[in-house]
Scaffold this active site. Structure first.
Site, PDB file in Angstrom:
ATOM      1  CG  PHE A  28      -1.704  -1.280   1.398  1.00  0.00           C
ATOM      2  CD1 PHE A  28      -2.804  -1.528   0.601  1.00  0.00           C
ATOM      3  CD2 PHE A  28      -1.308  -2.232   2.325  1.00  0.00           C
ATOM      4  CE1 PHE A  28      -3.524  -2.711   0.742  1.00  0.00           C
ATOM      5  CE2 PHE A  28      -2.020  -3.416   2.472  1.00  0.00           C
ATOM      6  CZ  PHE A  28      -3.143  -3.652   1.670  1.00  0.00           C
ATOM      7  N   GLY A  58       5.507  -4.118  10.805  1.00  0.00           N
ATOM      8  CA  GLY A  58       4.444  -4.216   9.807  1.00  0.00           C
ATOM      9  C   GLY A  58       5.035  -4.315   8.422  1.00  0.00           C
ATOM     10  CB  SER A  64       7.551  -0.914   3.501  1.00  0.00           C
ATOM     11  OG  SER A  64       7.123  -1.969   4.335  1.00  0.00           O
ATOM     12  CG  ASP A  83       3.477  -8.373   9.544  1.00  0.00           C
ATOM     13  OD1 ASP A  83       2.518  -8.963  10.091  1.00  0.00           O
ATOM     14  OD2 ASP A  83       3.328  -7.479   8.698  1.00  0.00           O
ATOM     15  N   GLY A  87      -2.248 -10.197   9.020  1.00  0.00           N
ATOM     16  CA  GLY A  87      -3.000  -9.022   8.588  1.00  0.00           C
ATOM     17  C   GLY A  87      -3.549  -8.203   9.741  1.00  0.00           C
ATOM     18  CB  SER A 136       4.733  -5.701  17.050  1.00  0.00           C
ATOM     19  OG  SER A 136       5.335  -4.498  17.429  1.00  0.00           O
ATOM     20  CG  ASP A 153       3.042   0.911   7.333  1.00  0.00           C
ATOM     21  OD1 ASP A 153       1.961   1.442   7.635  1.00  0.00           O
ATOM     22  OD2 ASP A 153       3.322   0.522   6.183  1.00  0.00           O
ATOM     23  CG  HIS A 156      -2.919   1.881  10.197  1.00  0.00           C
ATOM     24  ND1 HIS A 156      -1.653   1.535  10.609  1.00  0.00           N
ATOM     25  CD2 HIS A 156      -2.794   2.324   8.926  1.00  0.00           C
ATOM     26  CE1 HIS A 156      -0.794   1.766   9.619  1.00  0.00           C
ATOM     27  NE2 HIS A 156      -1.461   2.249   8.586  1.00  0.00           N
ATOM     28  CG  HIS A 181       3.238   4.525   5.680  1.00  0.00           C
ATOM     29  ND1 HIS A 181       2.537   3.533   5.031  1.00  0.00           N
ATOM     30  CD2 HIS A 181       3.441   5.500   4.744  1.00  0.00           C
ATOM     31  CE1 HIS A 181       2.337   3.879   3.784  1.00  0.00           C
ATOM     32  NE2 HIS A 181       2.882   5.067   3.579  1.00  0.00           N
TER      33      HIS A 181
END
Length: 229
Positions: A28, A58, A64, A83, A87, A136, A153, A156, A181
């Site tokens: 993204f 992430g 990235s 990660d 998801g 994480s 990232d 969110h 991000h």
């Protein structure tokens, strides 16, 4: 052509190759923001007297990771890409950023690890990138190495975003960099937690602004960490 010029040309060619891999990967991050992330990481790696240490929180399918890995390779740094690969909330079925291709048919769950691995292998970044699979927050609680660059990232939503920030921002060494991000000052453009993390970092007095591109914000630590509330 001198040896230095040849070396510089080789490095520039390699960087362009890696950018091509990054653009082709699922993800993204717009290319201009990925390029800005690369330059921030390359600065962090070049500005370190010994081997630099980067952390990415992430990774999704590795887009990235390649931008950061390109900087790690160019400077001799090492990138730890963290990660759980199942998801974030916004990636789950029924949400805006769901991609059915990354669902494991055997488990019915999102599993981006095979996609991430293929991205890194195709880019030839195995010597500069270490994949760390897990939660994480749990990993951050056992982390001990000061970071030259931390890129946040991950999820969110309020809980995962703040957990990533509280877990990893304190590991950024004084004089080094934190990148966040999806920072959108206008709520109509995106979710609030990344913006709130950025505001909290500045309000703490520990960080100052040190670059931006689109929704990417780069901060530099100017004071030792204190407890984040």
């Amino acid at each position: 052509m001198s040896a230095d010029n040849e070396r510089r040309d080789e490095m520039e060619h390699r960087t362009e190759q890696l950018f091509t891999h990054a653009r082709a990967a699922k993800g993204f991050m717009p290319d201009d923001e990925g390029t800005a992330l690369f330059h921030a990481a390359r600065r962090a790696g070049s500005d370190h007297p010994t081997t630099g240490t980067f952390v990415e929180v992430g990774a999704w399918c590795g887009k990235s990771t390649v931008y950061l890995g390109a900087a790690a390779e160019a400077t001799g740094a090492l990138l730890f890409s963290i990660d759980h690969h199942h998801g974030s909330e916004e990636n789950q079925p029924g949400w805006e950023h769901h991609d059915d291709e990354v669902v494991d048919r055997a488990t019915g769950r999102i599993d981006t690890l095979p996609f991430w691995r293929r991205t890194i292998d195709a880019a030839g970044l195995g010597g500069s990138v270490v994949g760390v699979v897990g939660n994480s927050t749990a990993i951050a609680s056992h982390w001990q190495t000061p970071l030259d660059l931390c890129f946040i990232d991950g999820g969110h939503g309020d809980e995962p975003a703040w957990a990533d920030f509280r877990g990893w921002a304190p590991h950024v060494a004084v004089g080094r960099w934190l990148a966040i991000h999806d920072v959108f000052p206008n709520p109509a453009d995106g979710g609030r937690p990344p913006y709130e993390l950025w505001c909290a970092a500045l309000a703490s007095g520990e960080f100052v602004e040190d670059g931006e591109c689109g929704s990417l914000r780069v901060l530099r630590r100017v004071g030792p960490p204190t407890e984040v509330r």
